[in-house]
Design a protein around this motif. Structure first.
Motif, PDB file in Angstrom:
ATOM      1  N   ARG A  61     -35.212  44.622  -7.830  1.00 32.49           N
ATOM      2  CA  ARG A  61     -35.986  44.202  -8.998  1.00 32.49           C
ATOM      3  C   ARG A  61     -35.248  44.342 -10.330  1.00 32.49           C
ATOM      4  NH1 ARG A  61     -41.313  44.887  -6.852  1.00 32.49           N
ATOM      5  NH2 ARG A  61     -42.330  44.088  -8.674  1.00 32.49           N
ATOM      6  N   GLU A  62     -33.976  44.673 -10.309  1.00 30.48           N
ATOM      7  CA  GLU A  62     -33.261  44.945 -11.558  1.00 30.48           C
ATOM      8  C   GLU A  62     -33.126  43.691 -12.422  1.00 30.48           C
ATOM      9  OE1 GLU A  62     -29.046  46.869 -13.069  1.00 30.48           O
ATOM     10  OE2 GLU A  62     -29.571  46.936 -10.963  1.00 30.48           O
ATOM     11  N   THR A  64     -31.236  42.810 -16.151  1.00 33.70           N
ATOM     12  CA  THR A  64     -30.308  43.389 -17.120  1.00 33.70           C
ATOM     13  C   THR A  64     -29.999  42.400 -18.229  1.00 33.70           C
ATOM     14  OG1 THR A  64     -29.284  44.616 -15.298  1.00 33.70           O
ATOM     15  CG2 THR A  64     -28.057  44.515 -17.372  1.00 33.70           C
ATOM     16  N   ALA A  87     -32.116  40.256 -10.426  1.00 31.84           N
ATOM     17  CA  ALA A  87     -31.912  40.531  -9.010  1.00 31.84           C
ATOM     18  C   ALA A  87     -32.861  39.699  -8.150  1.00 31.84           C
ATOM     19  CB  ALA A  87     -32.100  42.017  -8.726  1.00 31.84           C
ATOM     20  N   ALA A  90     -36.812  40.251  -8.281  1.00 30.91           N
ATOM     21  CA  ALA A  90     -37.503  40.392  -9.567  1.00 30.91           C
ATOM     22  C   ALA A  90     -38.535  39.284  -9.765  1.00 30.91           C
ATOM     23  CB  ALA A  90     -36.500  40.377 -10.717  1.00 30.91           C
ATOM     24  N   GLU A  94     -41.153  40.923 -14.928  1.00 29.36           N
ATOM     25  CA  GLU A  94     -40.064  41.844 -15.273  1.00 29.36           C
ATOM     26  C   GLU A  94     -39.006  41.150 -16.128  1.00 29.36           C
ATOM     27  OE1 GLU A  94     -41.448  43.755 -11.235  1.00 29.36           O
ATOM     28  OE2 GLU A  94     -40.014  42.110 -11.256  1.00 29.36           O
TER      29      GLU A  94
END
Length: 167
Positions: A61-62, A64, A87, A90, A94
């Motif tokens: 779920r990242e 950035t 990611a 996700a 998010e």
């Protein structure tokens, strides 16, 4: 009888591209069917299948923010751009939170519980801003993909460009 929901009997809760590569290699070596599921937001049931190995990316779920992103393999003189890395598991919720916190817009879907990478982007990426700013798929700068040979690859215009444009 045109659609039958059948659960995959085996699953891998992937947490990295290497986990996905291992699942791809296992399925290929065992001559098994492979399906990928992020959020499970597919009303047509394409994220599960009978007698298959399911790769579940939900835990990946990242999101950035990159104020100065430069694609891998790009010329050192290539200008950097503002970008967001997302990611495989996700959701748009998010992604929008990170984008809003950093004062940028992303071309995404209208339903915040839908996965950002899979169906939306790989399906073309038509969303609320597409008529004015282009599709979500057209905004992709680089992807980390696992190919059928089980290799993790970084693809973009400078590196594996044919695969990048195919994806």
């Amino acid at each position: 009888g045109a659609w039958e929901n059948q659960v995959s009997p085996y699953a891998v809760a992937a947490e990295s591209a290497e986990d996905i590569a291992a699942a791809v290699n296992f399925a290929r070596d065992k001559r098994g069917r492979l399906v990928v599921k992020g959020t499970g937001h597919d009303y047509l049931g394409r994220s599960n299948a009978a007698d298959s190995l399911l790769v579940w990316t939900h835990n990946m779920r990242e999101v950035t923010f990159h104020p100065d992103f430069r694609a891998a393999g790009a010329s050192a003189s290539a200008p950097s751009v503002t970008a967001v890395s997302v990611a495989a598991g996700a959701r748009w919720l998010e992604v929008y939170k990170v984008a809003t916190a950093n004062g940028v817009d992303v071309r995404g879907g209208g339903c915040t519980s839908v996965g950002a990478c899979g169906g939306f982007t790989l399906g073309g990426g038509f969303g609320s801003f597409s008529k004015r700013f282009g599709s979500g798929a057209g905004s992709v700068l680089e992807m980390e993909v696992v190919t059928a040979d089980g290799q993790v690859r970084i693809v973009n215009e400078a590196r594996d460009s044919d695969l990048f444009w195919a994806v």
